[in-house]
Design a protein around this motif. Structure first.
Motif, PDB file in Angstrom:
ATOM      1  N   GLY A  75       0.811  -1.212   0.000  1.00  0.00           N
ATOM      2  CA  GLY A  75       0.000   0.000   0.000  1.00  0.00           C
ATOM      3  C   GLY A  75       0.844   1.261   0.000  1.00  0.00           C
ATOM      4  N   ILE A  76       1.985   1.220   0.690  1.00  0.00           N
ATOM      5  CA  ILE A  76       2.901   2.371   0.682  1.00  0.00           C
ATOM      6  C   ILE A  76       3.327   2.684  -0.747  1.00  0.00           C
ATOM      7  CG2 ILE A  76       5.198   3.173   1.375  1.00  0.00           C
ATOM      8  CD1 ILE A  76       4.839   1.473   3.930  1.00  0.00           C
ATOM      9  N   GLY A  77       3.730   1.653  -1.469  1.00  0.00           N
ATOM     10  CA  GLY A  77       4.147   1.844  -2.854  1.00  0.00           C
ATOM     11  C   GLY A  77       3.004   2.291  -3.748  1.00  0.00           C
ATOM     12  N   LEU A  78       1.820   1.742  -3.516  1.00  0.00           N
ATOM     13  CA  LEU A  78       0.664   2.105  -4.326  1.00  0.00           C
ATOM     14  C   LEU A  78       0.292   3.569  -4.116  1.00  0.00           C
ATOM     15  CD1 LEU A  78      -1.492  -1.121  -3.816  1.00  0.00           C
ATOM     16  CD2 LEU A  78      -0.527  -0.324  -5.989  1.00  0.00           C
ATOM     17  N   GLN A  79       0.188   3.979  -2.861  1.00  0.00           N
ATOM     18  CA  GLN A  79      -0.222   5.360  -2.610  1.00  0.00           C
ATOM     19  C   GLN A  79       0.870   6.359  -2.974  1.00  0.00           C
ATOM     20  OE1 GLN A  79      -1.886   5.102   1.476  1.00  0.00           O
ATOM     21  NE2 GLN A  79      -3.847   5.505   0.478  1.00  0.00           N
ATOM     22  N   SER A 123      -1.693  -6.769 -12.076  1.00  0.00           N
ATOM     23  CA  SER A 123      -0.377  -7.363 -11.793  1.00  0.00           C
ATOM     24  C   SER A 123       0.760  -6.458 -12.248  1.00  0.00           C
ATOM     25  CB  SER A 123      -0.261  -8.734 -12.475  1.00  0.00           C
ATOM     26  OG  SER A 123      -1.180  -9.645 -11.913  1.00  0.00           O
ATOM     27  N   SER A 124       0.563  -5.734 -13.367  1.00  0.00           N
ATOM     28  CA  SER A 124       1.623  -4.857 -13.864  1.00  0.00           C
ATOM     29  C   SER A 124       1.911  -3.735 -12.873  1.00  0.00           C
ATOM     30  CB  SER A 124       1.234  -4.269 -15.226  1.00  0.00           C
ATOM     31  OG  SER A 124       0.008  -3.547 -15.124  1.00  0.00           O
ATOM     32  N   VAL A 125       0.854  -3.201 -12.259  1.00  0.00           N
ATOM     33  CA  VAL A 125       1.022  -2.126 -11.270  1.00  0.00           C
ATOM     34  C   VAL A 125       1.672  -2.682 -10.013  1.00  0.00           C
ATOM     35  CG1 VAL A 125      -0.192  -0.504  -9.766  1.00  0.00           C
ATOM     36  CG2 VAL A 125      -0.904  -0.760 -12.154  1.00  0.00           C
ATOM     37  N   LEU A 126       1.218  -3.851  -9.559  1.00  0.00           N
ATOM     38  CA  LEU A 126       1.788  -4.455  -8.356  1.00  0.00           C
ATOM     39  C   LEU A 126       3.268  -4.775  -8.554  1.00  0.00           C
ATOM     40  CD1 LEU A 126      -1.119  -6.874  -7.347  1.00  0.00           C
ATOM     41  CD2 LEU A 126      -0.598  -4.599  -6.433  1.00  0.00           C
ATOM     42  N   SER A 127       3.621  -5.204  -9.755  1.00  0.00           N
ATOM     43  CA  SER A 127       5.030  -5.483 -10.057  1.00  0.00           C
ATOM     44  C   SER A 127       5.850  -4.193 -10.048  1.00  0.00           C
ATOM     45  CB  SER A 127       5.138  -6.162 -11.421  1.00  0.00           C
ATOM     46  OG  SER A 127       6.481  -6.401 -11.760  1.00  0.00           O
ATOM     47  N   GLN A 128       5.273  -3.119 -10.568  1.00  0.00           N
ATOM     48  CA  GLN A 128       5.957  -1.826 -10.596  1.00  0.00           C
ATOM     49  C   GLN A 128       6.280  -1.347  -9.178  1.00  0.00           C
ATOM     50  OE1 GLN A 128       3.524   1.350 -12.146  1.00  0.00           O
ATOM     51  NE2 GLN A 128       4.792   2.930 -11.198  1.00  0.00           N
ATOM     52  N   VAL A 129       5.287  -1.371  -8.294  1.00  0.00           N
ATOM     53  CA  VAL A 129       5.519  -0.849  -6.941  1.00  0.00           C
ATOM     54  C   VAL A 129       6.399  -1.794  -6.137  1.00  0.00           C
ATOM     55  CG1 VAL A 129       3.364   0.452  -6.958  1.00  0.00           C
ATOM     56  CG2 VAL A 129       3.406  -1.830  -5.956  1.00  0.00           C
ATOM     57  N   THR A 130       6.368  -3.087  -6.467  1.00  0.00           N
ATOM     58  CA  THR A 130       7.266  -4.030  -5.788  1.00  0.00           C
ATOM     59  C   THR A 130       8.715  -3.683  -6.079  1.00  0.00           C
ATOM     60  OG1 THR A 130       5.647  -5.828  -5.796  1.00  0.00           O
ATOM     61  CG2 THR A 130       7.968  -6.448  -5.619  1.00  0.00           C
ATOM     62  N   GLY A 131       9.001  -3.335  -7.354  1.00  0.00           N
ATOM     63  CA  GLY A 131      10.357  -2.933  -7.712  1.00  0.00           C
ATOM     64  C   GLY A 131      10.797  -1.698  -6.945  1.00  0.00           C
ATOM     65  N   LEU A 138       9.639  -0.720  -4.016  1.00  0.00           N
ATOM     66  CA  LEU A 138       9.791  -1.074  -2.603  1.00  0.00           C
ATOM     67  C   LEU A 138      11.085  -1.847  -2.357  1.00  0.00           C
ATOM     68  CD1 LEU A 138       6.058  -1.946  -1.935  1.00  0.00           C
ATOM     69  CD2 LEU A 138       7.367  -0.215  -0.681  1.00  0.00           C
ATOM     70  N   GLU A 139      11.531  -2.593  -3.331  1.00  0.00           N
ATOM     71  CA  GLU A 139      12.829  -3.257  -3.205  1.00  0.00           C
ATOM     72  C   GLU A 139      13.947  -2.221  -3.138  1.00  0.00           C
ATOM     73  OE1 GLU A 139      12.821  -5.908  -6.525  1.00  0.00           O
ATOM     74  OE2 GLU A 139      11.755  -7.511  -5.444  1.00  0.00           O
ATOM     75  N   GLN A 140      13.773  -1.094  -3.855  1.00  0.00           N
ATOM     76  CA  GLN A 140      14.753  -0.011  -3.791  1.00  0.00           C
ATOM     77  C   GLN A 140      14.734   0.685  -2.432  1.00  0.00           C
ATOM     78  OE1 GLN A 140      13.874   2.567  -7.114  1.00  0.00           O
ATOM     79  NE2 GLN A 140      14.015   0.892  -8.605  1.00  0.00           N
ATOM     80  N   LEU A 141      13.615   0.546  -1.703  1.00  0.00           N
ATOM     81  CA  LEU A 141      13.514   1.128  -0.363  1.00  0.00           C
ATOM     82  C   LEU A 141      14.270   0.308   0.682  1.00  0.00           C
ATOM     83  CD1 LEU A 141      12.145   3.112   1.719  1.00  0.00           C
ATOM     84  CD2 LEU A 141      10.218   1.497   1.769  1.00  0.00           C
ATOM     85  N   MET A 142      14.478  -0.966   0.422  1.00  0.00           N
ATOM     86  CA  MET A 142      14.975  -1.876   1.454  1.00  0.00           C
ATOM     87  C   MET A 142      16.322  -1.484   2.065  1.00  0.00           C
ATOM     88  SD  MET A 142      12.491  -3.714   2.044  1.00  0.00           S
ATOM     89  CE  MET A 142      13.188  -4.882   3.208  1.00  0.00           C
ATOM     90  N   PRO A 143      17.257  -0.840   1.353  1.00  0.00           N
ATOM     91  CA  PRO A 143      18.488  -0.391   2.031  1.00  0.00           C
ATOM     92  C   PRO A 143      18.217   0.572   3.194  1.00  0.00           C
ATOM     93  CG  PRO A 143      18.807  -0.369  -0.328  1.00  0.00           C
ATOM     94  CD  PRO A 143      17.348  -0.640  -0.106  1.00  0.00           C
ATOM     95  N   ASN A 144      17.074   1.260   3.144  1.00  0.00           N
ATOM     96  CA  ASN A 144      16.724   2.164   4.237  1.00  0.00           C
ATOM     97  C   ASN A 144      16.048   1.446   5.397  1.00  0.00           C
ATOM     98  OD1 ASN A 144      17.690   4.179   2.623  1.00  0.00           O
ATOM     99  ND2 ASN A 144      15.779   5.344   2.485  1.00  0.00           N
ATOM    100  N   VAL A 145      15.663   0.182   5.172  1.00  0.00           N
ATOM    101  CA  VAL A 145      14.895  -0.571   6.171  1.00  0.00           C
ATOM    102  C   VAL A 145      15.831  -1.338   7.096  1.00  0.00           C
ATOM    103  CG1 VAL A 145      13.191  -2.400   6.529  1.00  0.00           C
ATOM    104  CG2 VAL A 145      12.885  -0.743   4.676  1.00  0.00           C
ATOM    105  N   LYS A 146      15.718  -1.045   8.361  1.00  0.00           N
ATOM    106  CA  LYS A 146      16.536  -1.710   9.375  1.00  0.00           C
ATOM    107  C   LYS A 146      15.984  -3.082   9.718  1.00  0.00           C
ATOM    108  CE  LYS A 146      18.817  -0.614  13.745  1.00  0.00           C
ATOM    109  NZ  LYS A 146      19.097   0.469  14.704  1.00  0.00           N
TER     110      LYS A 146
END
Length: 355
Positions: free
Chosen positions: A181-185, A196-204, A206-214
């Protein structure tokens, strides 16, 4: 022998008297044969003193069990091993439970106090007409930050979480709908997006966010933020309120792009054995004084309009916890997206966590 026989007769007579007395008590008791009310709720989600008062007033024994996810709750109810009289699912799972014929339609002739519920929170999309559910608590998903580590002016949107300076600083909530939902909004899509195309887009993204995630965690977020072991966390409003009570440097933000407006609700599962006890519990919890005390204990927003009036203004005036109508327009309720799409969300969330 005569004395023993007399004693025996007296004992027999006493047994019959006691049995008869017990029968009279049982027949006169409103909970005869149904002296238990079995409640299935989230952990630490009711003031324990209210349970004691309910037991004392109505004569029931409350059996209280907890779950840590809607999925676990539904699975256990479907299995039918325990006859829960009351359950507290979230809004997007109620329509699923209705479709699966897991809930009892409510008889409002047996419920007192539904008129106390704010009209804004009645007749919502997940249960039109409140045929099966009564709102229990509501709130939002947002960001909490420590002002010793973060400039609040730079954390107003979901998009801000991707800032490079927040590397290894964020605690992410362990939930598929919440995280995607974070990626979607962030991209101005609906929280109920199923393409599925939109969900795949935001998943990519969110993967770029992961270095910031402790860490990706759940209940531990409260402890870590209070102890200042992370700068930012994605969490629910009630959890944030509890953290802020324990650390004055913590602040809660509803992102500008919008957020999730969620409701937890009282329902009666089809497997309930004490439906009358369930109605008594609902009526008890709908009393404004009871709902007020429960809100003060739990920390989440009450949907009970008359209970809200009894709460301190310093609580109800905080728009991050009691959003005004303008802010509510930017909030969205989760819909039931079906089993297949729920599985897709879960699979994509697992990809994100493993990145």
């Amino acid at each position: 022998m005569k004395q023993l026989a007399g004693l025996f007769s007296a004992l027999v007579a006493l047994v019959f008297v006691l049995f008869g007395l017990k029968s009279v008590i049982a027949q006169s008791s409103p909970s005869a044969g149904q002296d238990k009310v079995i409640i299935y709720n989230w952990g630490d989600y009711i003031d324990p003193e209210l349970i004691k008062e309910f037991e004392a007033e109505y004569g029931y024994q409350v059996v209280y069990e907890t779950f840590d996810s809607n999925e676990a709750m539904i699975t256990k109810i479907k299995q039918g091993g325990t006859n829960y009289d009351i359950a507290i699912p979230s809004e997007y799972k109620i329509s699923e439970m209705i479709d699966s014929d897991l809930l009892v339609p409510l008889d409002y002739n047996k419920i007192e106090g539904f008129d106390h519920i704010d009209d804004r929170f009645k007749n919502l999309s997940f249960d039109p007409g409140n045929t099966y559910s009564i709102p229990y608590f509501w709130g939002t998903l947002g960001m909490i930050y420590n002002d010793k580590m973060v400039d609040g002016d730079k954390l107003t949107k979901w998009d801000d979480l991707w800032r490079p300076e927040y590397k290894d600083s964020i605690l992410l909530i362990d939930g598929a709908r919440e995280t995607l939902g974070i990626g979607l909004q962030r991209n101005h899509y609906s929280l109920n997006e199923t393409k599925s195309s939109v969900l795949s887009q935001v998943t990519g993204q969110l993967e770029q966010l992961m270095p910031n995630v402790k860490a990706v965690i759940a209940d531990e977020i409260k402890m870590y933020m209070v102890q200042e072991e992370a700068a930012i966390a994605v969490t629910f409003s009630g959890e944030a309120a509890e953290m802020m009570d324990q650390n004055e440097h913590l602040h809660y933000v509803i992102p500008e792009e919008g957020s999730n407006l969620w409701f937890d609700n009282m329902v009666i599962p089809k497997t309930a054995k004490n439906v009358d006890g369930a109605y008594d519990f609902m009526s008890f919890m709908l009393r404004p004084d009871v709902a007020t005390r429960n809100a003060e204990y739990v920390g989440y927003a009450t949907p009970n309009a008359d209970a809200k009036k009894l709460l301190p203004e310093e609580i109800t005036s905080q728009t991050e916890f009691y959003p005004d109508d303008e802010l509510l327009k930017r909030l969205e309720v989760y819909d039931n997206i079906g089993v297949d799409k729920t599985g897709e969300y879960n699979d994509l969330f697992l990809e994100i966590k493993m990145y």
